[in-house]
Write a protein that holds these residues in place. Structure first.
Motif, PDB file in Angstrom:
ATOM      1  N   THR A 268     -46.494 -16.449  18.819  1.00  0.00           N
ATOM      2  CA  THR A 268     -47.852 -17.245  18.279  1.00  0.00           C
ATOM      3  C   THR A 268     -47.340 -18.354  17.615  1.00  0.00           C
ATOM      4  OG1 THR A 268     -47.827 -15.843  16.377  1.00  0.00           O
ATOM      5  CG2 THR A 268     -49.215 -15.198  18.072  1.00  0.00           C
ATOM      6  N   PHE A 269     -48.430 -19.450  17.941  1.00  0.00           N
ATOM      7  CA  PHE A 269     -47.994 -20.701  17.443  1.00  0.00           C
ATOM      8  C   PHE A 269     -49.362 -20.888  16.306  1.00  0.00           C
ATOM      9  CE2 PHE A 269     -45.597 -20.728  20.940  1.00  0.00           C
ATOM     10  CZ  PHE A 269     -44.420 -21.354  20.596  1.00  0.00           C
ATOM     11  N   SER A 270     -48.976 -21.120  15.175  1.00  0.00           N
ATOM     12  CA  SER A 270     -50.062 -21.139  14.335  1.00  0.00           C
ATOM     13  C   SER A 270     -50.110 -22.390  13.113  1.00  0.00           C
ATOM     14  CB  SER A 270     -50.493 -20.008  13.599  1.00  0.00           C
ATOM     15  OG  SER A 270     -50.335 -18.925  14.423  1.00  0.00           O
ATOM     16  N   THR A 271     -51.141 -22.676  12.676  1.00  0.00           N
ATOM     17  CA  THR A 271     -51.240 -23.788  11.552  1.00  0.00           C
ATOM     18  C   THR A 271     -51.449 -22.530  10.403  1.00  0.00           C
ATOM     19  OG1 THR A 271     -53.449 -24.162  11.522  1.00  0.00           O
ATOM     20  CG2 THR A 271     -52.015 -25.580  12.772  1.00  0.00           C
TER      21      THR A 271
ATOM     22  N   LYS B 186     -55.184 -21.539  11.439  1.00  0.00           N
ATOM     23  CA  LYS B 186     -55.806 -21.051  12.828  1.00  0.00           C
ATOM     24  C   LYS B 186     -54.552 -20.913  13.632  1.00  0.00           C
ATOM     25  CE  LYS B 186     -56.286 -25.840  14.525  1.00  0.00           C
ATOM     26  NZ  LYS B 186     -57.189 -26.686  15.303  1.00  0.00           N
ATOM     27  N   LEU B 187     -55.045 -20.072  14.605  1.00  0.00           N
ATOM     28  CA  LEU B 187     -54.017 -19.835  15.731  1.00  0.00           C
ATOM     29  C   LEU B 187     -54.285 -21.111  16.906  1.00  0.00           C
ATOM     30  CD1 LEU B 187     -52.271 -17.921  17.821  1.00  0.00           C
ATOM     31  CD2 LEU B 187     -54.386 -17.238  18.582  1.00  0.00           C
ATOM     32  N   LEU B 188     -53.022 -21.597  16.910  1.00  0.00           N
ATOM     33  CA  LEU B 188     -52.857 -22.815  18.091  1.00  0.00           C
ATOM     34  C   LEU B 188     -52.890 -22.116  19.425  1.00  0.00           C
ATOM     35  CD1 LEU B 188     -50.469 -25.110  16.258  1.00  0.00           C
ATOM     36  CD2 LEU B 188     -53.004 -25.348  16.448  1.00  0.00           C
ATOM     37  N   ARG B 189     -51.885 -21.205  19.933  1.00  0.00           N
ATOM     38  CA  ARG B 189     -51.788 -20.718  21.032  1.00  0.00           C
ATOM     39  C   ARG B 189     -50.763 -19.847  21.020  1.00  0.00           C
ATOM     40  NH1 ARG B 189     -51.416 -24.344  25.632  1.00  0.00           N
ATOM     41  NH2 ARG B 189     -50.938 -22.506  26.699  1.00  0.00           N
ATOM     42  N   PHE B 190     -50.918 -18.847  22.159  1.00  0.00           N
ATOM     43  CA  PHE B 190     -49.649 -17.867  22.604  1.00  0.00           C
ATOM     44  C   PHE B 190     -48.775 -18.739  23.488  1.00  0.00           C
ATOM     45  CE2 PHE B 190     -53.003 -14.974  21.485  1.00  0.00           C
ATOM     46  CZ  PHE B 190     -52.447 -14.091  20.397  1.00  0.00           C
ATOM     47  N   GLY B 191     -47.519 -18.311  23.373  1.00  0.00           N
ATOM     48  CA  GLY B 191     -46.390 -18.998  24.450  1.00  0.00           C
ATOM     49  C   GLY B 191     -45.273 -18.213  24.119  1.00  0.00           C
ATOM     50  N   PHE B 192     -44.383 -18.758  25.318  1.00  0.00           N
ATOM     51  CA  PHE B 192     -42.999 -18.041  25.368  1.00  0.00           C
ATOM     52  C   PHE B 192     -41.874 -18.793  24.826  1.00  0.00           C
ATOM     53  CE2 PHE B 192     -45.522 -16.449  28.789  1.00  0.00           C
ATOM     54  CZ  PHE B 192     -45.511 -15.108  28.757  1.00  0.00           C
ATOM     55  N   SER B 193     -41.834 -20.216  24.988  1.00  0.00           N
ATOM     56  CA  SER B 193     -40.900 -21.181  24.315  1.00  0.00           C
ATOM     57  C   SER B 193     -41.730 -22.469  23.984  1.00  0.00           C
ATOM     58  CB  SER B 193     -39.702 -21.295  25.555  1.00  0.00           C
ATOM     59  OG  SER B 193     -40.614 -22.024  26.497  1.00  0.00           O
ATOM     60  N   ALA B 194     -40.866 -23.163  23.210  1.00  0.00           N
ATOM     61  CA  ALA B 194     -41.466 -24.671  22.900  1.00  0.00           C
ATOM     62  C   ALA B 194     -40.190 -25.279  22.595  1.00  0.00           C
ATOM     63  CB  ALA B 194     -42.393 -24.268  21.526  1.00  0.00           C
TER      64      ALA B 194
ATOM     65  N   ARG C  89     -43.957 -17.168  15.302  1.00  0.00           N
ATOM     66  CA  ARG C  89     -43.644 -15.635  15.049  1.00  0.00           C
ATOM     67  C   ARG C  89     -43.424 -15.231  16.656  1.00  0.00           C
ATOM     68  NH1 ARG C  89     -48.374 -15.596  11.645  1.00  0.00           N
ATOM     69  NH2 ARG C  89     -47.803 -15.205   9.493  1.00  0.00           N
ATOM     70  N   VAL C  90     -42.537 -14.217  16.488  1.00  0.00           N
ATOM     71  CA  VAL C  90     -42.060 -13.533  17.898  1.00  0.00           C
ATOM     72  C   VAL C  90     -42.873 -12.153  17.819  1.00  0.00           C
ATOM     73  CG1 VAL C  90     -40.054 -12.577  17.067  1.00  0.00           C
ATOM     74  CG2 VAL C  90     -40.541 -12.687  19.527  1.00  0.00           C
ATOM     75  N   HIS C  91     -43.602 -11.793  18.905  1.00  0.00           N
ATOM     76  CA  HIS C  91     -44.186 -10.631  18.724  1.00  0.00           C
ATOM     77  C   HIS C  91     -43.576  -9.674  19.905  1.00  0.00           C
ATOM     78  CE1 HIS C  91     -47.314 -11.888  15.927  1.00  0.00           C
ATOM     79  NE2 HIS C  91     -47.018 -12.849  16.795  1.00  0.00           N
ATOM     80  N   PRO C  92     -42.978  -8.711  19.649  1.00  0.00           N
ATOM     81  CA  PRO C  92     -41.925  -7.979  20.715  1.00  0.00           C
ATOM     82  C   PRO C  92     -42.884  -7.352  21.572  1.00  0.00           C
ATOM     83  CG  PRO C  92     -41.325  -7.267  18.626  1.00  0.00           C
ATOM     84  CD  PRO C  92     -42.435  -7.957  18.407  1.00  0.00           C
TER      85      PRO C  92
END
Length: 534
Positions: free
Chosen positions: A301-304, A307-315, A508-511
């Motif tokens: 999860t990518f967040s400020t 707020k949540l910005l988006r879900f993703g696998f890599s950045a 954050r990583v979510h297994p």
């Protein structure tokens, strides 16, 4: 062609000597010890490859061997023929085969049964293969057809209904052709119902998924590039939070996606497809979906702070993000040209980003660390002890999956895995352009791309990145900054999709937050296979 043979073949014996009584046809032989636990469901005669064969069906296997008649001389020189086997777990469809006239859609003369199986070939490639069991008896073939269908219906995870998104604008605008020419025929062959949406604008798939009744489908499929897949994955997970009654502004503990996601590669880089299948091959990807191969995968999860910005696998932040932002501003150019232009231009104007990195190392036992690990593992006593780095960085990569692609066959983050509950944090500090290019070239080779004094790698579970405002920039630097991002915002490359944000981003990583159709490429075997399809 065989006539209406009965479902069981009984060996015929002549009246005569004891020696002749002992000479039994191959099909009457006792099964080998390893096979005795398999109870035969059916046994009968079919013509396979212009040879009459004794065919035996069990819940696990379909096996056959040619029928060899007794020698007219009555000697005992009968040669036993090799038995051929199809594992039922490799079969994805069975059809009754009929001869029809031109324009005839139903009925026709029954010829037998066709079995379609998934064949493993070299370089992780899958293909489909047909085996024809010929027999003219309606009752005989219908009985076999019913049993075969019952076995196939017993396999779990194989989808019966799919929601499909096709991005017609991806790469060379080939996604529509890929789907209707290569993917849809296999779905139809496997009796999979589909509901297809051809996306018309960026965010179309996301808006459809928010309103979609996903309980009507066994899975969702995306035909497109990395950006399209990222949007659909984000939409699936966002829909899961909405259905679970969670707010979408801030989600510290998201729930899992309700259905698996299938990825059909039709883009330029196709990182997720390479990571799941080990190859960019639409038929291979489709067969993994048809066969119901499920792989749980970690998601970030990518967040400020609010707020949540988006879900993703890599950045990527820095060089990888600036390159994408510049390419997006030149959408009028052909895909490959604009990406090459953006890469060269960003490399020519190479500038570091000033920022502060905070990260929470992964907590794993010391004994699990091996001497040949190429990644820096930090073992801290407190689970809440954060590490901080502040400085000028050319690129920062945060990846929950290995990110394989043709340009990086070992992966952009080769030391992480699809579902080990961690992220790879790769920090490239400021260095000369020459040294940075050496680092980039290493990705395409077997050498360790992290073996440079200016590259640091960590295994982490959380990362916070805070850009520092730039002051005192000269005219050229200001022009470079404004050309690649909106005013006051910094670009992020999330799964090949551009995101711009000015404030701190918390990753954050979510297994195992989502299931993807595919396999763990660590388990793939690139062995050659032979096809017995006829």
């Amino acid at each position: 062609m065989l006539g209406a043979a009965g479902p069981f073949l009984r060996p015929q014996r002549r009246a005569g000597t004891e020696e002749r009584r002992r000479r039994v046809a191959p099909l009457a032989a006792s099964p080998p010890p390893a096979e005795r636990g398999e109870e035969p469901l059916l046994r009968g005669i079919f013509e396979i490859g212009k040879r009459s064969c004794d065919v035996v069906l069990s819940a696990r296997r379909l096996r056959w061997s040619p029928i060899v008649p007794e020698s007219p001389a009555g000697d005992s020189s009968t040669v036993l023929q090799d038995e051929e086997i199809i594992e039922m777990k490799d079969v994805f469809s069975v059809k009754l085969k009929r001869r029809r006239f031109v324009g005839q859609k139903k009925g026709g003369t029954l010829l037998g049964i066709t079995i379609f199986k998934c064949l493993h070939k070299e370089e992780n490639k899958l293909t489909d293969c047909a085996v024809h069991l010929n027999n003219l008896s309606e009752d005989h073939c219908n009985s076999w057809f019913r049993h075969l269908k019952e076995i196939l219906n017993g396999f779990q995870n194989r989808p019966k209904s799919l929601k499909v998104f096709v991005n017609p604008s991806s790469h060379k605008r080939e996604a529509t052709h890929v789907y209707y020419e290569k993917v849809a025929p296999l779905f139809k062959l496997a009796d999979i119902k589909t509901d297809v949406t051809v996306t018309e604008y960026e965010g179309h798939a996301l808006s459809v998924l928010k309103e979609c009744e996903l309980q009507a489908f066994d899975g969702v499929v995306c035909v497109g590039g990395d950006g399209s897949v990222s949007e659909v994955a984000h939409g699936l997970l966002l829909k899961a939070q909405i259905d679970a009654g969670k707010g979408t502004d801030y989600i510290p503990a998201p729930v899992r996606a309700s259905v698996p996601l299938g990825v059909i590669p039709a883009g330029t880089t196709n990182i997720l497809a390479h990571t799941l299948y080990g190859i960019k091959h639409a038929v291979t990807a489709t067969l993994h979906i048809v066969m119901g191969h499920i792989q749980p995968v970690d998601v970030c999860t990518f967040s400020t702070p609010s707020k949540l910005l988006r879900f993703g696998f890599s950045a990527m932040f820095g060089f990888g993000a600036r390159t994408l932002a510049l390419a997006e501003k030149h959408r009028w150019m052909p895909s490959n040209q604009r990406k090459d232009f953006a890469f060269i231009k960003t490399l020519a104007d190479l500038k570091p980003e000033e920022c502060e990195l905070s990260f929470l190392p992964l907590q794993i036992p010391q004994e699990d660390c091996h001497e040949n690990d190429r990644i820096t593992l930090l073992y801290l006593g407190s689970k809440d002890q954060w590490h901080k780095i502040q400085g000028h960085f050319l690129n920062v990569s945060i990846m929950a999956i290995p990110c394989l692609c043709s340009m990086a066959p070992r992966g952009l983050a080769p030391n992480t895995r699809l579902n080990n509950g961690s992220m790879a944090l790769i920090v490239v500090q400021n260095t000369s352009r020459t040294e940075f290019i050496k680092h980039l070239k290493r990705y395409a080779s077997v050498k360790n791309q992290f073996n440079f004094p200016f590259v640091e790698t960590y295994t982490v579970q959380e990362v916070k990145l805070q850009p520092r405002c730039k002051s005192g920039l000269d005219a050229k630097e200001n022009m470079y900054l404004n050309a690649t991002s909106a005013e006051g915002n910094y670009p992020w490359n999330i799964d090949g999709d551009l995101m711009e944000e000015a404030s701190e981003v918390h990753v954050r990583v979510h297994p195992q937050l989502i299931n993807l159709y595919g396999v763990n490429t660590d388990d793939l075997e690139s062995s050659k296979a032979t096809c017995n399809c006829i």
